[in-house]
Write a protein that holds these residues in place. Structure first.
Motif, short mmCIF file in Angstrom:
data_model
loop_
_atom_site.label_atom_id
_atom_site.label_comp_id
_atom_site.label_asym_id
_atom_site.label_seq_id
_atom_site.Cartn_x
_atom_site.Cartn_y
_atom_site.Cartn_z
N ILE A 1 6.45 0.46 8.46
CA ILE A 1 6.38 -0.93 8.04
C ILE A 1 5.21 -1.63 8.75
O ILE A 1 4.45 -2.39 8.14
N GLU A 2 5.06 -1.33 10.06
CA GLU A 2 3.95 -1.93 10.79
C GLU A 2 2.61 -1.43 10.26
O GLU A 2 1.63 -2.18 10.17
N SER A 3 2.56 -0.13 9.87
CA SER A 3 1.33 0.41 9.29
C SER A 3 0.97 -0.28 7.98
O SER A 3 -0.18 -0.60 7.72
N ALA A 4 1.98 -0.51 7.16
CA ALA A 4 1.74 -1.21 5.90
C ALA A 4 1.24 -2.63 6.16
O ALA A 4 0.37 -3.15 5.44
N ALA A 5 1.76 -3.25 7.19
CA ALA A 5 1.31 -4.60 7.54
C ALA A 5 -0.15 -4.58 7.98
O ALA A 5 -0.94 -5.47 7.63
N GLN A 6 -0.51 -3.56 8.76
CA GLN A 6 -1.90 -3.44 9.20
C GLN A 6 -2.84 -3.21 8.01
O GLN A 6 -3.93 -3.78 7.94
N LEU A 7 -2.41 -2.35 7.08
CA LEU A 7 -3.24 -2.11 5.89
C LEU A 7 -3.39 -3.37 5.06
O LEU A 7 -4.45 -3.62 4.46
N HIS B 1 3.64 7.46 -6.17
CA HIS B 1 2.81 8.65 -6.24
C HIS B 1 1.59 8.44 -7.15
O HIS B 1 0.48 8.86 -6.83
N GLN B 2 1.81 7.79 -8.28
CA GLN B 2 0.72 7.52 -9.20
C GLN B 2 -0.30 6.56 -8.58
O GLN B 2 -1.52 6.73 -8.73
N GLN B 3 0.21 5.56 -7.87
CA GLN B 3 -0.68 4.62 -7.21
C GLN B 3 -1.51 5.30 -6.12
O GLN B 3 -2.70 5.00 -5.95
N ALA B 4 -0.90 6.23 -5.42
CA ALA B 4 -1.63 6.95 -4.38
C ALA B 4 -2.76 7.78 -4.99
O ALA B 4 -3.88 7.83 -4.45
N GLN B 5 -2.49 8.43 -6.13
CA GLN B 5 -3.52 9.21 -6.79
C GLN B 5 -4.65 8.31 -7.30
O GLN B 5 -5.84 8.62 -7.12
N ALA B 6 -4.30 7.20 -7.91
CA ALA B 6 -5.31 6.27 -8.42
C ALA B 6 -6.13 5.69 -7.27
O ALA B 6 -7.36 5.54 -7.36
N ALA B 7 -5.47 5.38 -6.16
CA ALA B 7 -6.18 4.82 -5.01
C ALA B 7 -7.15 5.84 -4.42
O ALA B 7 -8.25 5.49 -3.98
N ARG B 8 -6.76 7.12 -4.40
CA ARG B 8 -7.64 8.17 -3.91
C ARG B 8 -8.90 8.25 -4.77
O ARG B 8 -10.02 8.35 -4.25
N GLN B 9 -8.73 8.23 -6.08
CA GLN B 9 -9.88 8.29 -6.98
C GLN B 9 -10.77 7.07 -6.83
O GLN B 9 -12.00 7.16 -6.88
N GLN B 10 -10.16 5.89 -6.66
CA GLN B 10 -10.93 4.68 -6.49
C GLN B 10 -11.74 4.71 -5.19
O GLN B 10 -12.89 4.27 -5.15
N HIS C 1 -6.18 2.98 -0.48
CA HIS C 1 -5.77 4.39 -0.53
C HIS C 1 -4.78 4.69 0.60
O HIS C 1 -3.74 5.34 0.38
N GLY C 2 -5.09 4.22 1.81
CA GLY C 2 -4.18 4.45 2.91
C GLY C 2 -2.83 3.80 2.68
O GLY C 2 -1.78 4.40 2.97
N ALA C 3 -2.87 2.59 2.14
CA ALA C 3 -1.61 1.91 1.86
C ALA C 3 -0.81 2.64 0.80
O ALA C 3 0.43 2.78 0.90
N ALA C 4 -1.49 3.14 -0.21
CA ALA C 4 -0.80 3.85 -1.27
C ALA C 4 -0.19 5.15 -0.77
O ALA C 4 0.93 5.53 -1.15
N GLU C 5 -0.91 5.85 0.10
CA GLU C 5 -0.38 7.09 0.67
C GLU C 5 0.84 6.79 1.55
O GLU C 5 1.85 7.50 1.51
N ALA C 6 0.72 5.72 2.33
CA ALA C 6 1.85 5.34 3.17
C ALA C 6 3.06 4.95 2.34
O ALA C 6 4.20 5.31 2.65
N VAL D 1 -5.64 -6.64 -2.33
CA VAL D 1 -4.78 -7.39 -1.42
C VAL D 1 -3.39 -7.52 -2.00
O VAL D 1 -2.37 -7.33 -1.32
N GLY D 2 -3.33 -7.82 -3.31
CA GLY D 2 -2.02 -7.92 -3.95
C GLY D 2 -1.26 -6.62 -3.91
O GLY D 2 -0.04 -6.61 -3.66
N LEU D 3 -1.98 -5.50 -4.13
CA LEU D 3 -1.33 -4.19 -4.09
C LEU D 3 -0.84 -3.88 -2.67
O LEU D 3 0.28 -3.39 -2.49
N ALA D 4 -1.67 -4.17 -1.67
CA ALA D 4 -1.26 -3.91 -0.29
C ALA D 4 -0.03 -4.76 0.09
O ALA D 4 0.87 -4.29 0.80
#
Length: 350
Positions: A120-126, A195-204, A101-106, A172-175
């Motif tokens: 970019i560093e945040s995405a790497a951490q996620l 945006h769609q991925q962020a919404q789906a990640a939130r629900q998940q 979810h965090g990765a999708a929002e980012a 992992v693949g999505l991140a």
């Protein structure tokens, strides 16, 4: 024979006959007079059975028969290894979902605003968090597989852990794709997808949190507590024994809620009504107590009855009379006798 002797003989005969008549009358009085009918009842209490919603092994029983327990006291502890494994799996899945979810929002933010070095560093951490969650899910699946091979857990639990592991792999693949996108930038189509991925990640993530809460709720069933004050009257399993779903572990009598139960023939009711009070003798304490009637009901066709005559014109049915003590009598226990020596005699209402 002189007249005097004849007179004495007649007097003796009369006295002897009178004595026989008096003796017969006395015997008839004592043998034929009916004794007052005694009505015997007994003390009863409300009780509840302690049982578990999940199967497991009893590892500790905290009380003994006869102990008084208060509401909330721990009574027994059950070991359920599959619940522990479920909790680890659910928490791992939730952690991976939160990372996703965090990765999708980012990613959504980066798609809208462009990626900065910090993003970019945040995405790497996620990505690293997702990989760590995947490692936990893999270990949990391996542990569940071992338990399944040993016959400790069901195939369903093994399948759930496997599904969680596969889901973490997908995360992992999505991140990783989100990390790559942060480095390379995004087009309009990619922004919409982000945006769609962020919404789906939130629900998940919300669904994963619900699964964690559910497992924690189930795990609370491994600790059995008293739901009301009472006395432990029976304990069924021993420490180390297995119990199934719904199997009773112990019975607790709620001694604060006692009443007397009497089976009374209808000609002995003497106009008794709900709300009336009467006195009963308690042999266990050699004392009398006052009882107030709260229920009178027909025992049904199977109950004891008595014909009014040998060839009766009607039958007398039996009723169950329930009455609670007007004042609490300390030590009153279920099964103790309650005696009505002269039948039911209502007390006058004040």
């Amino acid at each position: 024979m002189s007249a005097k002797n004849q007179h004495n003989n007649i007097l003796l005969a009369i006295l002897g006959f009178s004595a026989v008549v008096a003796l017969v009358a006395a015997i008839g009085y004592f043998t034929l007079t009916e004794d007052p009918e005694i009505i015997q009842g007994e003390v009863e209490v409300e009780e509840y059975r302690v049982s578990s919603k999940l199967p497991g092994r009893i590892i500790e029983i905290k009380v003994n028969e006869g102990d008084t327990v208060q509401k909330g006291d721990v009574l027994a502890i059950i070991e359920a290894p599959e619940v522990e494994a479920q909790q680890h799996s659910a928490e791992a899945t939730h952690g991976a979902a939160e990372a996703m979810h965090g990765a999708a929002e980012a990613l959504s933010d980066m798609a809208d605003n462009g990626a900065r070095s910090e993003q970019i560093e945040s995405a790497a951490q996620l990505l690293r968090q997702a990989e760590a969650a995947n490692d936990i899910a893999q270990k949990t699946f391996s542990r569940m597989q071992r338990l399944y091979d040993e016959g400790v857990v069901s195939a369903q639990k093994r399948d759930e852990a496997e599904a969680a592991f596969k889901a973490s792999q997908a995360q992992v693949g999505l991140a990783r794709s989100q990390y790559d996108m942060a480095r390379n930038g995004a087009r309009n189509e990619e922004r919409r997808a982000a945006h769609q991925q962020a919404q789906a990640a939130r629900q998940q993530a919300q669904a994963a949190q619900g699964a964690v809460d559910l497992v924690k709720s189930i795990k609370r069933e491994t600790v059995q507590v008293a739901t009301a004050r009472g006395v432990v009257t029976n304990i069924y399993p021993k420490v180390g024994e297995l119990v199934s779903v719904g199997s009773p572990i112990m019975t607790v009598s709620m001694t604060d809620d006692t009443w007397g139960s009497f089976n009374v023939r209808e000609d002995q009711l003497s106009g008794l009504k709900v709300g009336d009070t009467f006195t009963a003798y308690v042999p266990a304490f050699d004392t009398d107590i006052n009882l107030r009637v709260y229920d009178i009901k027909d025992e049904g066709s199977y109950a004891v009855w008595k014909a009014t005559k040998t060839v009766g014109q009607y039958d007398l049915k039996t009723f169950e009379v329930k009455a609670r003590p007007v004042k609490h009598l300390d030590g009153l226990r279920p099964g103790m006798s309650l005696i009505l020596k002269d039948g039911i005699k209502k007390k006058a209402k004040k």
